[in-house]
Design a protein around this motif. Structure first.
Motif, short mmCIF file in Angstrom:
data_model
loop_
_atom_site.label_atom_id
_atom_site.label_comp_id
_atom_site.label_asym_id
_atom_site.label_seq_id
_atom_site.Cartn_x
_atom_site.Cartn_y
_atom_site.Cartn_z
N UNK A 77 0.83 -1.20 0.00
CA UNK A 77 0.00 0.00 0.00
C UNK A 77 0.86 1.25 0.00
N UNK A 98 11.95 6.20 -5.87
CA UNK A 98 11.28 5.41 -4.84
C UNK A 98 11.88 4.02 -4.77
N UNK A 208 3.41 0.54 -5.87
CA UNK A 208 2.35 0.56 -4.86
C UNK A 208 0.95 0.49 -5.45
N UNK B 14 6.46 9.15 1.06
CA UNK B 14 5.13 8.65 0.73
C UNK B 14 4.66 9.27 -0.58
N UNK B 15 4.88 10.60 -0.71
CA UNK B 15 4.32 11.30 -1.87
C UNK B 15 5.00 10.91 -3.18
N UNK B 17 5.76 7.94 -3.92
CA UNK B 17 5.33 6.60 -4.30
C UNK B 17 6.13 5.48 -3.66
N UNK B 18 6.82 5.77 -2.55
CA UNK B 18 7.45 4.71 -1.78
C UNK B 18 6.35 4.02 -0.97
N UNK B 19 6.34 2.69 -0.89
CA UNK B 19 5.33 2.02 -0.07
C UNK B 19 5.33 2.57 1.37
N UNK B 20 4.14 2.62 2.00
CA UNK B 20 4.02 3.17 3.34
C UNK B 20 5.02 2.51 4.28
N UNK B 21 5.07 1.16 4.21
CA UNK B 21 5.94 0.42 5.13
C UNK B 21 7.39 0.86 4.98
N UNK B 113 -13.41 -0.50 1.62
CA UNK B 113 -13.47 -0.72 0.17
C UNK B 113 -14.12 -2.06 -0.16
N UNK B 373 -5.74 10.39 1.66
CA UNK B 373 -4.66 9.87 0.84
C UNK B 373 -4.35 8.42 1.13
N UNK B 374 -4.60 8.02 2.37
CA UNK B 374 -3.99 6.79 2.81
C UNK B 374 -5.00 5.80 3.37
N UNK B 375 -4.69 4.56 3.17
CA UNK B 375 -5.47 3.45 3.70
C UNK B 375 -5.50 3.60 5.24
N UNK B 418 -9.85 13.70 -2.81
CA UNK B 418 -9.26 12.42 -3.20
C UNK B 418 -9.63 11.22 -2.33
N UNK B 420 -10.46 7.83 -0.61
CA UNK B 420 -10.29 6.49 -1.18
C UNK B 420 -11.59 5.85 -1.62
N UNK B 424 -13.08 4.09 -5.16
CA UNK B 424 -13.65 2.75 -5.25
C UNK B 424 -15.06 2.81 -5.83
#
Lengths: 238, 476
Positions: A77, A98, A208, B14-15, B17-21, B113, B373-375, B418, B420, B424
């Protein structure tokens, strides 16, 4: 930006089947073991003392092994609000940056995993704070065992002459459950490098997805479009 | 100062496009390597211990698995049939039934979702046929779908509970009244709309249909009963039977049995092509499932059937992505605790004379923006370790704070530009994003009032858990 994953080549298909089977078996056995433990406790008033520890080890294996699978499937995610608005070229560049960050992360995780695991396998950890600069003399911790898990000597007996000076393990040595750390993080590094190469070759757009149901939404959207197409076709015919 | 750097780094990563983790883990590792003497080896250890050392988090894979077995098109269809039988005859009845179905499905699935996809797919099409506008249908489902994370069992609540060491059982109970209240206020709003605009109403199908539909949906709804009774016991008779983790494990085995041998939408006894969502769009499945007597070997083959494997892999994938985020968030939490960052902020706030109310407004705003923006689980594990200690210093109840955070993110998911759930819904309904935004706006206003109510009236969240489990002890 997910799309149905299609493994390439015989090796790719075999690896894909292996990964999915491993994930299914790990999760399935965690569930069954928990269920059986609950039933044992409430119905028969007895329990395996090792069940909880084994379940937690399986849980760690599931996640650490699965992270690399997640990178392969573009399942992790993230936030795609900004990257979706970029022009394809800029988007590719940010995706590569990234990817670079992910590679550094996975590399540091791999070094940390080795350093953590090595003493339990009677091996040396690497020296250096950021980058491995060689091996340093490390105190052997191979005699550390898990709390409750039976030793399963028929499976791991060969470890005793190898790392435990021929002494019998009373419980499962810790080297076994911790093995997933170096193994898993090496796989993570590998899958991230693969993903970055795919981005550089324009076979993938990013690392992602923005939420977990993207596949399902796309499936429904496709079905909707198909249904509308049939309706229109019928309308034209009549 | 360093903390500003840390959080700007996380947000910046994050912005792009790096995965959250990875954003969380990478920033925290950098911080630890530069500013403290923590070694990479101990970071790897805490990564492993995130799973092997957290019994509470073990509930997450089991809840996800249970909901995966229950999220097939067949269960959603049965729940919708039951809700239409109950409230379909009111004016705007189909829309109200949609909300009702979302509430029940939310309790099964625990993911917003997923609720929108499962219920929206069927209900939006049905509403169009019955003469509602597509926009109205999409607006209703988009809002009702967010109830997924508020009505227990909720995965987001398990995440909050383990991130802040509060009781999962208490969090679940605290979500019950706000969840019902949110659903009810949406229904009332729809009813008022429907009266004003003279929307269609269905025929009352009679008590027979309600009974039949209930019997059909019963096995699915029993899952909620098993979990709730398991965690809290039968009121007045027994104490708690299971821990939440055990309840989740039992629930997933139950869901497997129901999906395979009772509903037979998937697995060895299923008719061909019954389980896919596209089948749900296309209409009722033709062909009847086999009975167990025709194929008794199914008792064994069910465990190795491709559908079982597929469900396990899907649930596993979701578990992995969530746990990867949580494991890295625990490294971040480690940084925050070491540096005493939240305590410093709390002192600064108290020093500047800012009270709980101002603080809650700040939390509201941060989460509303972040939630777009985020899950939700990802956002929660970033914000909770920072906000939680401050709230405790200010004397805010931890359970109440949890509910505020959940409701906030719920609304963040449908807040333009935006959110989520807007994405969906636009995918499921096949309409442009802006139309969904417009359609969702009136109901969004309803949920906003609800947010203010929940934030400033703690009793709504706290009354039920205190009643059932006794007053809670807060250790500072």
């Amino acid at each position: 930006m997910s799309s149905k994953f299609e493994p390439k080549g015989a090796l790719g298909r075999a690896a894909h089947a292996f990964e999915e089977t491993a994930i299914a078996i790990l999760l399935g056995s965690m569930t069954m073991l928990s269920f059986v433990a609950v039933i044992m406790r409430y119905v028969f008033n007895s329990s395996f003392i090792w069940s909880l520890e084994v379940i937690l080890i399986l849980f760690a294996w599931l996640v650490i092994f699965g992270v690399s699978y997640g990178f392969k499937m573009t399942a992790h995610l993230g936030v795609d609000v900004i990257t979706n608005t970029l022009a394809p070229r800029t988007r590719k560049i940010t995706a590569l940056i990234a990817g670079g960050v992910c590679i550094v992360y996975a590399f540091l995780l791999l070094k940390g995993s080795w350093d953590f695991w090595a003493p339990y396998a009677a091996l040396d950890r690497t020296s250096g704070r950021w980058f491995p600069t060689g091996f340093e003399q490390t105190r052997d911790q191979a005699w550390f065992v898990t709390d409750q898990v039976p030793p399963m000597r028929w499976l791991f007996g060969w470890l005793e002459p190898l790392i435990n000076q021929n002494e019998e393990y009373e419980k499962l040595p810790r080297v076994v459950p911790y093995l997933i750390l170096p193994l898993g993080s090496a796989l993570i590094l590998f899958r991230i490098i693969q993903a970055v190469i795919a981005i550089a070759r324009d076979e993938r757009t990013g690392l992602i997805v923005s939420h977990e149901a993207e596949d399902a939404v796309e499936e429904v959207a496709a079905a909707n479009r198909a249904a509308e197409a049939t309706v229109q076709a019928q309308a034209q015919r009549s | 100062m360093e903390v500003v750097l840390l959080f700007s780094m996380i947000i910046g990563l994050l912005l792009i496009g790096v995965p959250i983790a990875v954003s969380l883990g990478f920033s925290s590792i950098m911080f630890l390597l530069v500013f403290s003497d923590t070694s990479l080896g101990s970071i790897a250890q805490s990564f492993y211990q995130a799973m092997a050392g957290h019994y509470t988090l073990l509930a997450i894979p089991f809840f996800i698995l249970a909901s995966s077995f229950m999220s097939t098109g067949g269960v959603a269809r049965r729940i919708i049939r039951f809700s239409i039988a109950c409230v379909g005859h009111l004016r705007g009845g189909l829309a109200i039934a949609g909300v009702f179905a979302c509430m029940m499905f939310a309790a099964l699935s625990g993911s917003s979702p997923a609720t929108v996809v499962a219920i929206g797919t069927i209900v939006i099409a049905a509403m169009k046929q019955a003469g509602y506008t597509k926009e109205f249908a999409a607006g209703v489902i988009c809002n009702a779908g967010t109830l997924g994370i508020l009505i227990p069992p909720s995965i987001v609540m398990v995440v909050y509970a383990s991130a802040t060491d509060v009781s999962v059982g208490r969090m679940f109970l605290a979500g019950v009244i706000p969840g019902l209240l949110a659903g009810l206020s949406l229904m009332v709003a729809i009813y008022v709309f429907a009266r004003l605009r003279n929307m269609p109403k269905g025929e009352f199908a009679g008590w027979g249909e309600i009974g039949a539909a209930f019997r059909d949906a019963f096995w699915g709804l029993m899952l909620i009963v098993i979990i709730m009774v398991g965690i809290y016991g039968v009121p007045g008779l027994t104490g708690a039977i299971f821990t939440p983790t055990e309840a989740a494990a039992v629930a997933s085995v139950y869901a497997f049995v129901v999906a395979m041998f009772v509903y037979r939408d998937i697995g060895p006894l299923a008719p061909k092509g019954a389980n896919s969502l596209s089948a749900a769009v296309a209409g009722p499945v033709e062909g009847t499932p086999k009975s167990l007597f025709q194929a008794p070997w199914a008792l064994l083959t069910a465990f190795v059937h491709p559908d079982t494997k597929h469900t396990l892999v899907e649930a596993g994938k979701l578990t992995i992505t969530l746990m990867f985020i949580i494991a890295n968030a625990l490294i971040l939490k480690h940084v925050l605790t070491d540096e005493q960052i939240p305590q410093h902020i709390a002192q600064a706030m108290l020093g500047a004379g800012l009270g709980p109310i101002t603080f809650l407004i700040v939390v509201n705003v941060i989460l509303l923006i972040g939630g777009q923006f985020m899950e939700p689980s990802g956002l929660l594990v970033i914000v909770a370790p920072l906000v939680f200690p401050i709230a405790i210093e200010l004397g805010i109840d931890p359970i109440h704070l949890g509910i505020i955070m959940v409701v906030n993110m719920e609304i963040g998911m449908i807040t333009p530009p935006v959110g989520l759930n807007l994405f969906v819904t636009s995918g499921v309904a096949g309409m442009p994003m802006m139309d969904v935004v417009k359609a969702a706006a009136p109901f969004l206003a309803v949920l906003f009032c609800f947010l203010i109510l929940v934030t400033y009236v703690p009793a709504i969240s706290l009354w039920l858990p205190t009643l059932v489990m006794g007053p809670e002890i807060i250790i500072r």
